[in-house]
Motif scaffolding. Structure first.
Motif, PDB file in Angstrom:
ATOM      1  N   ASP A  21       0.839  -1.201   0.000  1.00 54.24           N
ATOM      2  CA  ASP A  21       0.000   0.000   0.000  1.00 54.24           C
ATOM      3  C   ASP A  21       0.876   1.255   0.000  1.00 54.24           C
ATOM      4  OD1 ASP A  21       1.034   0.216   2.511  1.00 54.24           O
ATOM      5  OD2 ASP A  21      -0.865  -0.060   3.582  1.00 54.24           O
ATOM      6  N   GLY A  22       0.217   2.401  -0.092  1.00 51.70           N
ATOM      7  CA  GLY A  22       0.934   3.666  -0.225  1.00 51.70           C
ATOM      8  C   GLY A  22       1.910   3.916   0.907  1.00 51.70           C
ATOM      9  N   ALA A  23       1.482   3.598   2.131  1.00 54.35           N
ATOM     10  CA  ALA A  23       2.325   3.862   3.296  1.00 54.35           C
ATOM     11  C   ALA A  23       3.598   3.016   3.240  1.00 54.35           C
ATOM     12  CB  ALA A  23       1.542   3.574   4.574  1.00 54.35           C
ATOM     13  N   ALA A  24       3.456   1.772   2.787  1.00 55.97           N
ATOM     14  CA  ALA A  24       4.619   0.888   2.707  1.00 55.97           C
ATOM     15  C   ALA A  24       5.589   1.378   1.631  1.00 55.97           C
ATOM     16  CB  ALA A  24       4.161  -0.541   2.409  1.00 55.97           C
ATOM     17  N   LEU A  25       5.036   1.913   0.535  1.00 52.98           N
ATOM     18  CA  LEU A  25       5.898   2.458  -0.522  1.00 52.98           C
ATOM     19  C   LEU A  25       6.643   3.690  -0.009  1.00 52.98           C
ATOM     20  CD1 LEU A  25       3.633   2.189  -3.714  1.00 52.98           C
ATOM     21  CD2 LEU A  25       5.351   0.589  -2.876  1.00 52.98           C
ATOM     22  N   ASP A  26       5.901   4.539   0.754  1.00 54.75           N
ATOM     23  CA  ASP A  26       6.537   5.728   1.334  1.00 54.75           C
ATOM     24  C   ASP A  26       7.713   5.311   2.217  1.00 54.75           C
ATOM     25  OD1 ASP A  26       4.648   7.348   0.132  1.00 54.75           O
ATOM     26  OD2 ASP A  26       3.333   7.398   1.890  1.00 54.75           O
ATOM     27  N   ARG A  27       7.498   4.249   2.968  1.00 52.35           N
ATOM     28  CA  ARG A  27       8.515   3.758   3.892  1.00 52.35           C
ATOM     29  C   ARG A  27       9.756   3.270   3.118  1.00 52.35           C
ATOM     30  NH1 ARG A  27       9.166   4.894   9.048  1.00 52.35           N
ATOM     31  NH2 ARG A  27      10.842   3.570   9.817  1.00 52.35           N
ATOM     32  N   LEU A  28       9.500   2.513   2.044  1.00 49.81           N
ATOM     33  CA  LEU A  28      10.617   2.007   1.229  1.00 49.81           C
ATOM     34  C   LEU A  28      11.415   3.166   0.639  1.00 49.81           C
ATOM     35  CD1 LEU A  28       9.292  -1.064  -0.799  1.00 49.81           C
ATOM     36  CD2 LEU A  28      11.150  -1.005   0.881  1.00 49.81           C
ATOM     37  N   ARG A  29      10.700   4.168   0.143  1.00 54.19           N
ATOM     38  CA  ARG A  29      11.388   5.340  -0.416  1.00 54.19           C
ATOM     39  C   ARG A  29      12.263   5.995   0.640  1.00 54.19           C
ATOM     40  NH1 ARG A  29       6.718   6.697  -3.069  1.00 54.19           N
ATOM     41  NH2 ARG A  29       6.179   8.357  -1.616  1.00 54.19           N
ATOM     42  N   LEU A  30      11.694   6.099   1.829  1.00 52.98           N
ATOM     43  CA  LEU A  30      12.398   6.785   2.908  1.00 52.98           C
ATOM     44  C   LEU A  30      13.678   6.051   3.301  1.00 52.98           C
ATOM     45  CD1 LEU A  30      12.256   9.074   5.048  1.00 52.98           C
ATOM     46  CD2 LEU A  30      11.065   7.461   6.534  1.00 52.98           C
ATOM     47  N   GLU A  31      13.579   4.720   3.356  1.00 51.63           N
ATOM     48  CA  GLU A  31      14.693   3.944   3.919  1.00 51.63           C
ATOM     49  C   GLU A  31      15.704   3.486   2.883  1.00 51.63           C
ATOM     50  OE1 GLU A  31      12.844   0.727   5.929  1.00 51.63           O
ATOM     51  OE2 GLU A  31      12.293   1.947   7.673  1.00 51.63           O
ATOM     52  N   ARG A  32      15.250   3.189   1.663  1.00 51.76           N
ATOM     53  CA  ARG A  32      16.150   2.491   0.740  1.00 51.76           C
ATOM     54  C   ARG A  32      16.439   3.227  -0.551  1.00 51.76           C
ATOM     55  NH1 ARG A  32      15.110  -3.694   2.263  1.00 51.76           N
ATOM     56  NH2 ARG A  32      13.803  -3.263   4.066  1.00 51.76           N
ATOM     57  N   LEU A  33      15.675   4.299  -0.812  1.00 55.07           N
ATOM     58  CA  LEU A  33      15.863   4.992  -2.082  1.00 55.07           C
ATOM     59  C   LEU A  33      16.272   6.433  -1.837  1.00 55.07           C
ATOM     60  CD1 LEU A  33      12.631   3.765  -3.903  1.00 55.07           C
ATOM     61  CD2 LEU A  33      14.964   2.996  -4.359  1.00 55.07           C
ATOM     62  N   GLY A  34      17.127   6.933  -2.749  1.00 47.04           N
ATOM     63  CA  GLY A  34      17.457   8.354  -2.701  1.00 47.04           C
ATOM     64  C   GLY A  34      17.233   8.938  -4.082  1.00 47.04           C
ATOM     65  N   PHE A  35      16.588  10.107  -4.127  1.00 43.71           N
ATOM     66  CA  PHE A  35      16.281  10.738  -5.419  1.00 43.71           C
ATOM     67  C   PHE A  35      17.121  11.986  -5.641  1.00 43.71           C
ATOM     68  CE2 PHE A  35      12.328   8.355  -5.318  1.00 43.71           C
ATOM     69  CZ  PHE A  35      12.137   8.094  -6.664  1.00 43.71           C
ATOM     70  N   VAL A  36      17.564  12.135  -6.896  1.00 48.99           N
ATOM     71  CA  VAL A  36      18.170  13.399  -7.308  1.00 48.99           C
ATOM     72  C   VAL A  36      17.465  13.811  -8.595  1.00 48.99           C
ATOM     73  CG1 VAL A  36      20.291  14.582  -7.973  1.00 48.99           C
ATOM     74  CG2 VAL A  36      20.383  12.684  -6.330  1.00 48.99           C
ATOM     75  N   PHE A  37      16.994  15.069  -8.630  1.00 51.37           N
ATOM     76  CA  PHE A  37      16.261  15.527  -9.815  1.00 51.37           C
ATOM     77  C   PHE A  37      17.086  16.540 -10.598  1.00 51.37           C
ATOM     78  CE2 PHE A  37      13.051  14.266  -6.700  1.00 51.37           C
ATOM     79  CZ  PHE A  37      12.291  13.395  -7.466  1.00 51.37           C
ATOM     80  N   GLN A  38      16.572  16.858 -11.793  1.00 53.74           N
ATOM     81  CA  GLN A  38      17.288  17.818 -12.632  1.00 53.74           C
ATOM     82  C   GLN A  38      17.407  19.165 -11.920  1.00 53.74           C
ATOM     83  OE1 GLN A  38      15.525  18.480 -16.470  1.00 53.74           O
ATOM     84  NE2 GLN A  38      17.078  19.963 -17.050  1.00 53.74           N
ATOM     85  N   PHE A  39      16.251  19.616 -11.396  1.00 52.77           N
ATOM     86  CA  PHE A  39      16.308  20.832 -10.586  1.00 52.77           C
ATOM     87  C   PHE A  39      16.524  20.380  -9.154  1.00 52.77           C
ATOM     88  CE2 PHE A  39      13.849  21.754 -14.353  1.00 52.77           C
ATOM     89  CZ  PHE A  39      14.517  22.868 -14.833  1.00 52.77           C
ATOM     90  N   HIS A  40      17.281  21.163  -8.430  1.00 51.98           N
ATOM     91  CA  HIS A  40      17.754  20.681  -7.136  1.00 51.98           C
ATOM     92  C   HIS A  40      16.622  20.335  -6.167  1.00 51.98           C
ATOM     93  CE1 HIS A  40      16.802  24.513  -5.275  1.00 51.98           C
ATOM     94  NE2 HIS A  40      17.147  25.031  -6.454  1.00 51.98           N
ATOM     95  N   PHE A  41      15.511  21.082  -6.214  1.00 50.85           N
ATOM     96  CA  PHE A  41      14.377  20.794  -5.337  1.00 50.85           C
ATOM     97  C   PHE A  41      14.723  20.850  -3.858  1.00 50.85           C
ATOM     98  CE2 PHE A  41      11.184  18.296  -8.163  1.00 50.85           C
ATOM     99  CZ  PHE A  41      10.997  19.435  -8.918  1.00 50.85           C
TER     100      PHE A  41
END
Lengths: 417, 230
Positions: B72-92
């Motif tokens: 579910d959405g909450a579990a995906l949010d958790r995975l993003r938080l713990e295991r993924l890091g994002f870098v975008f074109q604009f620094h954000f």
């Protein structure tokens, strides 16, 4: 989870829009402030008015009539039977409360302050002038415990009724209309035609026009003679320590004695009803102010959501959930609400102080002797006002906050790229 | 480490638009992968699917061995938080916060470190990325290259196994772009993280280990970079 983090983000947003935040806070503050100020003004007057009314009149009056036709013997004999008696012609009874002395003793045994009264219309005649008054036959010792008539006497005392034969106390308005002064002897005429010479020994000024212009007091025995109703009492008047107990006690007494028993609330229902309408108008106006303030909050939070879509996307990509995004923006509204509530308390307090400074000419009547507003300084309007501001702020912020929570981060990033 | 199995993403019409079409691949730990292709080829869409910002219409994305299709959405949010890091074109970066505070946001959100430890880690990350002097400055006071490095530091804040970058050099000059790729190289070679970077810069893509080339949402080429360069 770190609520402080969400709070930091929310406060950051508000700091960026300092002026708009200030305007929103001010809107809420005015709403709360006016609520507090106007409540103090209105309640001050209403409480004063009620106090005045209660002060001069008894809390409960037992009268010598019945609310409903008395049950017929047939219905009493067969209470569950299919007996219906209609078209009953009430018997002509001698008016007055029967066994009044026994009832007085019973009420006194309950620890109540009671006074017997014979009240009736008479015409006071002096020279060429006739003034109708409602004449109360009282016993000074007992009357003193039940009403504050004595305090409102501007001349004479209640004891004069005993020390002077056929003594009479009238309202200042009555004396003025008669053109009579204290010490003058006037003629009182009862509906039966009996007349009596009475001497004005006292004048009464209560501030309530109906009393000052239409009431008189004499000794119970004297009035009984004048009205030709010896030993008759047609009102029993009661005073309580706790005015809130009046209505339930009145119902209890009525059930016991069957006579119509009115509490001060019932007697003054028209005025109390007027207060309800007055309060409704006041709260509608204050509600409208808060509504406008809520739109201000809606506006600022909406603007921030619109401005901060990129931030929403980045927070979502970091791992913030929809609920947390929503919380950030609701917090923004709530912060405005809290600041507005606090500022509103200050505005309200200042408003009360300001109103307290206002002075006007003596307007007479019930306000006689007062040259300024009567203000009720209470704590609860501050709390209620702040609570309403908080709720209004949270609800106003919730709408744009939900929109922010539903934003799809991918759409935002695509739009930005 | 990061796996796509027959992943499709179709925007519901009318007419339906297929962004990503039946894509399958598996990326290992420590791999440095470039996703290339012409504009509109679905590179970014694929990256958002891998980053759990978007859900596939069909197929499965597996992150760190976890099948995400049933979460579910909450579990995906958790995975993003713990295991993924994002870098975008604009620094954000969030403009109301200093560089260090921006790096601290994911750490505070995760809440595993106390305040002191979090600050220590944040400062360390900024130092690693050569922007220690920017710590107390606001994004508006920083150059584009510095902002992007702060953004990378923030992506690394919770020590993610996977870093996903969407055109991270698109807004930078060549020198700064190279510097960003230096960082990514180090992340893979030294730290053993997996880095997937969407880029249309062929020179930079040549510095990765493996190149996925997309056209019209399909992978038309999936080859090791060294082999093609040789």
């Amino acid at each position: 989870m770190a609520v402080t983090l969400l709070l930091d983000i929310a406060l950051g947003h508000l700091r960026r829009r300092r002026r708009q935040t200030l305007v929103s806070v001010l809107g809420v503050a005015l709403g709360v402030g006016f609520f507090v100020g106007v409540t103090a003004l209105m309640r001050g007057f209403q409480q004063y008015f009620i106090a005045q009314v209660i002060d001069v009149s008894p809390h409960i009056v037992i009268k010598d009539d019945y609310r409903a036709a008395r049950p017929q013997p047939a219905t009493l004999r067969w209470p569950a039977g299919a007996v219906a008696v209609s078209g009953v012609k009430p018997r002509d009874e001698p008016r007055g409360i029967r066994n009044a002395r026994a009832k007085l003793a019973e009420l006194e045994a309950m620890g109540l302050a009671v006074a017997p009264t014979l009240q009736g219309q008479v015409i006071l005649r002096y020279g060429t002038r006739d003034v109708p008054v409602s004449l109360y036959g009282i016993e000074p010792e007992r009357e003193r415990q039940v009403t504050n008539v004595e305090r409102d006497l501007v001349a004479g005392t209640l004891d004069d009724l005993r020390s002077t034969a056929n003594a009479l106390i009238v309202g200042v308005g009555v004396a003025e209309r008669l053109g009579a002064r204290r010490g003058d002897t006037i003629t009182a005429v009862a509906p039966s035609g009996v007349s009596m010479s009475m001497k004005i020994t006292g004048l009464l000024r209560s501030g309530i026009t109906a009393i000052d212009n239409g009431q008189g007091y004499a000794l119970l025995k004297t009035v009984q003679v004048l009205q030709g109703r010896s030993n008759v009492v047609n009102q029993i008047r009661i005073r309580l320590a706790d005015i809130a107990a009046a209505e339930p006690l009145a119902r209890q007494i009525e059930a016991r004695f069957l006579y119509r028993t009115e509490s001060w609330e019932e007697t003054n229902r028209n005025i109390l009803g007027l207060f309800v309408v007055q309060n409704a108008i006041m709260y509608s106006i204050v509600g409208a102010i808060l509504l406008v303030a809520a739109f201000g909050i809606y506006n600022i939070v909406s603007t921030v959501v619109y401005e901060k879509t990129r931030d929403i996307a980045i927070l979502r990509s970091i791992g913030f959930g929809r609920g947390e995004i929503q919380a950030v923006f609701v917090i923004e509204g709530v912060v405005v609400g809290i600041l507005g509530g606090l500022a509103g308390a200050v505005v309200g307090y200042a408003l009360i102080e300001l109103l307290g400074q206002v002075r006007f000419e003596n307007v007479g009547g019930i306000m006689s002797g007062r040259d300024g507003f009567i203000l009720a300084r209470e704590v609860w309007p501050y709390l209620v006002g702040a609570l309403f501001a908080l709720i209004a702020a949270a609800v106003a912020a919730l709408v744009p906050a939900r929109r922010a929570a539903r934003l799809n981060p991918v759409d935002i990033i695509r739009g930005a790229a | 480490m990061l796996e796509a199995v027959d992943v499709r993403r179709v925007l519901p019409g009318p007419p339906p638009v297929t962004l990503v079409d039946a894509v399958s691949f598996a990326i290992d730990r420590g791999e440095f992968v470039a996703v290339t292709g012409p504009s509109g080829s679905g590179k970014s869409s694929l990256l958002y699917l891998l980053g759990l910002l978007d859900r596939p219409t069909s197929g499965m994305v597996r992150v760190d061995g976890i099948d995400t299709s049933g979460l579910d959405g909450a579990a995906l949010d958790r995975l993003r938080l713990e295991r993924l890091g994002f870098v975008f074109q604009f620094h954000f970066l969030l403009p109301e916060f200093t560089a260090l505070e921006n790096v601290l946001i994911p750490i505070r959100r995760l809440g595993r470190l106390d305040d002191r430890a979090a600050r220590h880690r944040g400062a360390g990350l900024l130092a690693d990325l050569n922007v220690a002097e920017a710590a107390d400055k606001y994004p508006g006071q920083l150059s584009g290259g510095m902002r992007q490095r702060v953004a990378i530091a923030r992506a690394l804040a919770n020590d993610p196994a996977i870093v996903l970058a969407d055109e991270p050099t698109g807004n930078l000059d060549t020198a700064n772009g190279r510097a960003v790729f230096d960082v990514f190289e180090r992340l893979t070679a030294v730290d053993g993280r997996t880095v997937v970077v969407v880029t249309h810069d062929i020179d930079l893509a040549a510095r990765t280990h493996r190149r996925l080339h997309l056209v019209d949402g399909r992978i038309v080429r999936d080859q090791p970079v060294r082999a093609s360069a040789a």
